[in-house]
Design an enzyme around this catalytic site. Structure first.
Site, PDB file in Angstrom:
ATOM      1  N   ILE A 198      18.136  -4.893  31.568  1.00  0.00           N
ATOM      2  CA  ILE A 198      18.356  -6.010  32.357  1.00  0.00           C
ATOM      3  C   ILE A 198      19.679  -6.995  31.742  1.00  0.00           C
ATOM      4  O   ILE A 198      20.290  -7.856  32.599  1.00  0.00           O
ATOM      5  CB  ILE A 198      17.154  -6.932  32.539  1.00  0.00           C
ATOM      6  CG1 ILE A 198      16.211  -6.216  33.659  1.00  0.00           C
ATOM      7  CG2 ILE A 198      17.049  -8.577  33.031  1.00  0.00           C
ATOM      8  CD1 ILE A 198      14.550  -6.780  33.633  1.00  0.00           C
ATOM      9  N   GLU A 234       2.240   3.620  10.364  1.00  0.00           N
ATOM     10  CA  GLU A 234       0.720   3.587  10.390  1.00  0.00           C
ATOM     11  C   GLU A 234       0.249   4.614  11.378  1.00  0.00           C
ATOM     12  O   GLU A 234      -0.622   4.528  12.031  1.00  0.00           O
ATOM     13  CB  GLU A 234       0.201   2.295  10.619  1.00  0.00           C
ATOM     14  CG  GLU A 234       0.506   1.456   9.561  1.00  0.00           C
ATOM     15  CD  GLU A 234      -0.587   0.222   9.409  1.00  0.00           C
ATOM     16  OE1 GLU A 234      -1.558   0.271   9.806  1.00  0.00           O
ATOM     17  OE2 GLU A 234      -0.004  -0.840   8.858  1.00  0.00           O
ATOM     18  N   GLU A 242       1.955  10.630  17.858  1.00  0.00           N
ATOM     19  CA  GLU A 242       1.362  12.074  18.001  1.00  0.00           C
ATOM     20  C   GLU A 242       0.070  11.931  17.161  1.00  0.00           C
ATOM     21  O   GLU A 242      -1.194  12.467  17.554  1.00  0.00           O
ATOM     22  CB  GLU A 242       2.239  13.259  17.404  1.00  0.00           C
ATOM     23  CG  GLU A 242       3.530  13.389  18.440  1.00  0.00           C
ATOM     24  CD  GLU A 242       4.576  12.487  18.269  1.00  0.00           C
ATOM     25  OE1 GLU A 242       4.633  11.653  17.294  1.00  0.00           O
ATOM     26  OE2 GLU A 242       5.356  12.449  19.238  1.00  0.00           O
ATOM     27  N   THR A 270       2.054   7.931  13.511  1.00  0.00           N
ATOM     28  CA  THR A 270       2.976   8.229  14.719  1.00  0.00           C
ATOM     29  C   THR A 270       2.231   8.282  15.948  1.00  0.00           C
ATOM     30  O   THR A 270       1.109   8.392  16.221  1.00  0.00           O
ATOM     31  CB  THR A 270       3.973   9.374  14.507  1.00  0.00           C
ATOM     32  OG1 THR A 270       3.111  10.579  14.608  1.00  0.00           O
ATOM     33  CG2 THR A 270       4.718   9.662  13.229  1.00  0.00           C
ATOM     34  N   PHE A 297       0.963  -1.141   0.109  1.00  0.00           N
ATOM     35  CA  PHE A 297      -0.036  -0.161  -0.077  1.00  0.00           C
ATOM     36  C   PHE A 297       0.833   1.190  -0.102  1.00  0.00           C
ATOM     37  O   PHE A 297       1.750   1.546   0.930  1.00  0.00           O
ATOM     38  CB  PHE A 297      -1.047  -0.135   1.184  1.00  0.00           C
ATOM     39  CG  PHE A 297      -1.852   1.132   1.217  1.00  0.00           C
ATOM     40  CD1 PHE A 297      -2.957   1.110   0.152  1.00  0.00           C
ATOM     41  CD2 PHE A 297      -2.098   2.009   2.398  1.00  0.00           C
ATOM     42  CE1 PHE A 297      -3.784   2.241   0.357  1.00  0.00           C
ATOM     43  CE2 PHE A 297      -2.981   2.975   2.368  1.00  0.00           C
ATOM     44  CZ  PHE A 297      -4.179   3.099   1.224  1.00  0.00           C
ATOM     45  N   LEU A 305       0.944   4.817   0.419  1.00  0.00           N
ATOM     46  CA  LEU A 305       0.495   6.136   0.851  1.00  0.00           C
ATOM     47  C   LEU A 305       1.462   7.333   1.060  1.00  0.00           C
ATOM     48  O   LEU A 305       1.213   8.331   0.526  1.00  0.00           O
ATOM     49  CB  LEU A 305      -0.183   5.869   2.060  1.00  0.00           C
ATOM     50  CG  LEU A 305      -1.004   6.934   2.798  1.00  0.00           C
ATOM     51  CD1 LEU A 305      -2.202   7.612   2.231  1.00  0.00           C
ATOM     52  CD2 LEU A 305      -1.593   6.471   4.233  1.00  0.00           C
ATOM     53  N   GLY A 355      22.053  -5.851  30.559  1.00  0.00           N
ATOM     54  CA  GLY A 355      23.605  -5.035  30.783  1.00  0.00           C
ATOM     55  C   GLY A 355      24.292  -4.877  29.504  1.00  0.00           C
ATOM     56  O   GLY A 355      23.764  -5.067  28.317  1.00  0.00           O
ATOM     57  N   SER A 391       2.737  12.125   7.764  1.00  0.00           N
ATOM     58  CA  SER A 391       1.450  12.260   8.742  1.00  0.00           C
ATOM     59  C   SER A 391       0.360  13.054   8.076  1.00  0.00           C
ATOM     60  O   SER A 391      -0.888  12.585   8.367  1.00  0.00           O
ATOM     61  CB  SER A 391       1.852  13.183  10.032  1.00  0.00           C
ATOM     62  OG  SER A 391       2.933  12.445  10.613  1.00  0.00           O
TER      63      SER A 391
HETATM   64  C1  LIG Z   1       9.900   0.657   7.895  1.00  0.00           C
HETATM   65  C2  LIG Z   1       8.926   1.621   7.424  1.00  0.00           C
HETATM   66  C3  LIG Z   1       7.878   1.144   6.816  1.00  0.00           C
HETATM   67  C4  LIG Z   1       6.727   1.633   6.142  1.00  0.00           C
HETATM   68  N1  LIG Z   1       5.864   1.324   5.529  1.00  0.00           N
HETATM   69  C5  LIG Z   1       4.910   2.009   4.865  1.00  0.00           C
HETATM   70  C6  LIG Z   1       4.032   1.598   3.915  1.00  0.00           C
HETATM   71  O1  LIG Z   1       3.980   0.230   3.510  1.00  0.00           O
HETATM   72  N2  LIG Z   1       3.100   2.276   3.398  1.00  0.00           N
HETATM   73  C7  LIG Z   1       3.115   3.422   3.421  1.00  0.00           C
HETATM   74  O2  LIG Z   1       2.146   4.112   2.978  1.00  0.00           O
HETATM   75  N3  LIG Z   1       3.996   4.125   4.548  1.00  0.00           N
HETATM   76  C8  LIG Z   1       5.013   3.472   5.087  1.00  0.00           C
HETATM   77  N4  LIG Z   1       5.724   3.850   6.016  1.00  0.00           N
HETATM   78  C9  LIG Z   1       5.598   5.356   6.260  1.00  0.00           C
HETATM   79  C10 LIG Z   1       4.901   5.921   7.639  1.00  0.00           C
HETATM   80  O3  LIG Z   1       3.873   5.374   7.845  1.00  0.00           O
HETATM   81  C11 LIG Z   1       5.593   7.120   7.880  1.00  0.00           C
HETATM   82  O4  LIG Z   1       6.752   7.382   8.053  1.00  0.00           O
HETATM   83  C12 LIG Z   1       4.762   7.581   9.041  1.00  0.00           C
HETATM   84  O5  LIG Z   1       3.288   7.939   8.865  1.00  0.00           O
HETATM   85  C13 LIG Z   1       5.317   9.061   9.480  1.00  0.00           C
HETATM   86  O6  LIG Z   1       5.532   9.948   8.484  1.00  0.00           O
HETATM   87  P1  LIG Z   1       6.834  10.742   7.970  1.00  0.00           P
HETATM   88  O7  LIG Z   1       7.961   9.805   8.293  1.00  0.00           O
HETATM   89  O8  LIG Z   1       6.780  11.390   7.010  1.00  0.00           O
HETATM   90  O9  LIG Z   1       6.976  11.696   9.421  1.00  0.00           O
HETATM   91  P2  LIG Z   1       6.375  13.191   9.557  1.00  0.00           P
HETATM   92  O10 LIG Z   1       4.790  13.015   9.253  1.00  0.00           O
HETATM   93  O11 LIG Z   1       7.194  14.159   8.651  1.00  0.00           O
HETATM   94  O12 LIG Z   1       6.569  13.427  11.189  1.00  0.00           O
HETATM   95  C14 LIG Z   1       7.549  13.769  11.596  1.00  0.00           C
HETATM   96  C15 LIG Z   1       7.453  14.400  13.059  1.00  0.00           C
HETATM   97  O13 LIG Z   1       6.408  15.356  13.299  1.00  0.00           O
HETATM   98  C16 LIG Z   1       5.302  15.073  13.969  1.00  0.00           C
HETATM   99  N5  LIG Z   1       4.276  15.677  13.393  1.00  0.00           N
HETATM  100  C17 LIG Z   1       3.867  15.636  12.409  1.00  0.00           C
HETATM  101  N6  LIG Z   1       2.561  16.365  12.326  1.00  0.00           N
HETATM  102  C18 LIG Z   1       2.203  16.634  13.352  1.00  0.00           C
HETATM  103  C19 LIG Z   1       1.264  17.268  14.029  1.00  0.00           C
HETATM  104  N7  LIG Z   1       0.105  17.680  13.441  1.00  0.00           N
HETATM  105  N8  LIG Z   1       1.087  17.419  15.482  1.00  0.00           N
HETATM  106  C20 LIG Z   1       2.208  16.897  16.297  1.00  0.00           C
HETATM  107  N9  LIG Z   1       3.241  16.204  15.606  1.00  0.00           N
HETATM  108  C21 LIG Z   1       3.314  16.173  14.314  1.00  0.00           C
HETATM  109  C22 LIG Z   1       5.469  13.418  13.866  1.00  0.00           C
HETATM  110  O14 LIG Z   1       4.621  12.833  14.857  1.00  0.00           O
HETATM  111  C23 LIG Z   1       6.863  12.978  13.847  1.00  0.00           C
HETATM  112  O15 LIG Z   1       7.289  12.990  15.478  1.00  0.00           O
HETATM  113  C24 LIG Z   1       6.864   3.286   6.565  1.00  0.00           C
HETATM  114  C25 LIG Z   1       7.964   3.670   7.209  1.00  0.00           C
HETATM  115  C26 LIG Z   1       8.854   2.994   7.640  1.00  0.00           C
HETATM  116  C27 LIG Z   1       9.986   3.558   8.323  1.00  0.00           C
END
Ligand SMILES: Cc1cc2nc3c(=O)[nH]c(=O)nc-3n(C[C@H](O)[C@H](O)[C@H](O)COP(=O)(O)OP(=O)(O)OC[C@H]3O[C@@H](n4cnc5c(N)ncnc54)[C@H](O)[C@@H]3O)c2cc1C
Length: 497
Positions: A455, A481, A485, A483, A243, A245, A457, A252
């Protein structure tokens, strides 16, 4: 117990293809010959405590006197409103307290009066769910555990394990049998994901991303022709799905997707990119469902088959954890996707992906519980074996308290996951509970991995100790899926804030 494997002695044969008979036979065996309550062993070591759940629990049928269960639904599920409607402040209730007594309410609302339904909340798993746990636990212990460290070190995708999982019917647990799945439910799926994560997260996320993110959109939003075309090879585990997205500038804020799809000559011409996509680039990946902007204020979902000209998949990305899982960056350059690959109605993509994420959160939450349980298992054994100051470190109250806290939180987290899964299986709203489960178990797994490593060490910091892998695998559970937050934002919204 017999080892599940390619010979098909596992869940699929037990539940699939003649599965009813096989299950009946298995249950009959269990009922006639109850086994000793055998504690789980990891790497040949006994793990009492939380891991000491019996491998085959046998439940006596619960005696439910009186009316069939359905007759109670109004009282048990939506019951609050029936009872609340009785509240008439000062209106003829005895002593003017306005609240009818519990005893009087039972008399009025329960056909048999007090004691009519003593069933209360049933916290036992069904025999089918026990059987799934039994099968996956055995598979994880016997087939995954011996390979996990090597797969992680080499960053090698676990093709051989995926084939065995497919044989066991575990690559399409909640997909109906008519599409080649096991025809089970979300709870069974969550239990399976938990048990896999307990031993290895890379294998678990391969199953979870394939099921919740890859296959589910086609089941939920596809038309019959799309389901018949795509689901059988996916649900059977012959092929994998992904998927797409997340984009470089839409994480986010997933609605900020920039990938565009325009209709031209009977096709959707896709341009854009996706990042961090799980399962998109393996040798057995069949397709990715992507979100794309199909109009100014319009997002739609499209199924893009692997091999479509203009669909380019990067080399595997190097990661802190989940190293044996497949994570890629995807690029679409004038990629022509057949018009009939649109999933559901045009413009419904935003609503669809929110629904997909709600369901997916249950499986990631199950991973949180599984990882915490795995960390606990390792710390428990280590604390008993490691001697300092002339005695096992498990004799020290500081270590005992850590383990006690972990055990307590794991029980709490598991309860949240099971409840979210159960609500979904009842066809009731579950988004709030899924977000709560994901948030809680993400943070719980963080604490558990951290305490478990503490635990251990200095030994826990070494690659040869499994806890170091679990520690690295944990962090993404607070990011993927949604964060932590984002989960808090979802929960707050459900609270009306
Ligand atoms: C190993 C791995 C596998 C993944 N697999 C998939 C997949 O199969 N399909 C897919 O579509 N995605 C996938 N992802 C993506 C994953 O879902 C996103 O990394 C995640 O949703 C966060 O988006 P971002 O990395 O762009 O972080 P950002 O959105 O840039 O966030 C950065 C920081 O800002 C904070 N933040 C952002 N907006 C706000 C707000 N409004 N208020 C407070 N804090 C905020 C976030 O909580 C975070 O701490 C994968 C990611 C990884 C690392």
């Amino acid at each position: 117990m017999s080892s599940p494997g390619p010979t098909g002695s596992g869940y699929r044969r037990r539940l699939g293809g003649g599965r009813k008979e096989a299950l009946d036979e298995r249950l009959r065996e269990a009922l006639l010959e109850p086994r000793d309550l055998e504690p789980i062993r990891l790497e040949g070591r006994l793990i009492p405590g939380l891991g000491a759940q019996p491998l085959a629990l046998v439940h006596e049928p619960v005696d439910r006197p009186g009316k069939p269960l359905d007759a109670l639904e109004g009282y048990m599920c939506g019951g609050g409103s029936h009872l609340a409607s009785e509240y008439r402040p000062g209106a003829g209730n005895r002593k003017g307290r306005g609240v009818r007594s519990f005893r009087a309410r039972c008399k009025k609302f329960l056909p048999g009066g007090l004691g009519y339904d003593r069933r209360g909340v049933d916290l036992d798993l069904s025999q089918e769910h026990e059987l799934v746990r039994d099968t996956v636990r055995e598979f994880a212990r016997e087939r995954v555990a011996p390979l996990a460290e090597e797969l992680d070190r080499e960053g090698r995708f676990p093709y051989e394990l995926v084939a065995e999982l497919a044989e066991l019917g575990l690559m399409g647990i909640p997909i109906p049998e008519r599409y080649g799945g096991a025809g089970s439910d979300t709870l069974a799926y969550a239990i399976a994901v938990e048990e896999l994560t307990r031993v290895d997260s890379s294998v678990a996320i391969t199953v979870a991303a394939h099921t919740s993110l890859g296959t589910m959109p086609i089941l939920l939003f596809g038309n019959e022709q799309q389901r018949e075309e795509w689901l059988p090879p996916l649900a059977s585990g012959e092929r994998l799905a992904a998927f797409g997205l997340t984009e470089p500038d839409a994480g986010s804020d997933a609605g900020a997707t920039r990938t565009r799809a325009e209709q031209r000559n009977g096709s959707w011409i896709v341009n854009g990119s996706k990042i961090f996509i799980t399962n998109a680039g393996t040798d057995i990946s069949a397709c990715v469902t992507i979100t794309a902007r199909t109009g100014e204020d319009e997002i739609s979902n499209l199924v893009v088959p692997n091999g479509t000209p203009g669909y380019e998949i990067s080399a595997p990305l190097k990661k802190l954890g989940w190293r044996a899982s497949d994570t890629r960056e995807l690029a679409f350059r004038d990629c022509a996707v057949p018009a009939e690959n649109l999933l559901g109605e045009r413009g419904q993509g935003f609503r669809q992906f929110l629904e997909i994420l709600d369901g997916g959160r249950i499986s990631v939450a199950a991973m949180g519980v599984g990882l915490a349980q795995g960390a606990y298992d390792l710390a428990y054994v280590y604390a008993k074996e490691r001697h300092q100051f002339g005695r096992p470190i498990s004799d020290f109250q500081a270590v005992q308290f850590r383990l006690a806290d972990m055990a307590t939180e794991i029980e709490g987290g598991r309860g949240l996951v099971y409840r979210a899964a159960w609500l979904k299986d009842q066809g009731r709203p579950f988004a709030r509970e899924a977000a709560m489960a994901k948030l809680y178990t993400g943070e719980l797994s963080n604490r558990a991995a951290n305490w478990a490593l503490q635990i251990h060490g200095g030994y826990g910091y070494m690659d040869e100790y499994a806890i170091s892998r679990l520690y690295r695998d944990q962090k993404i559970l607070e990011i993927g899926e949604g964060t932590n937050e984002v989960q808090r934002m979802v929960i707050a919204k459900h609270l009306g804030l």
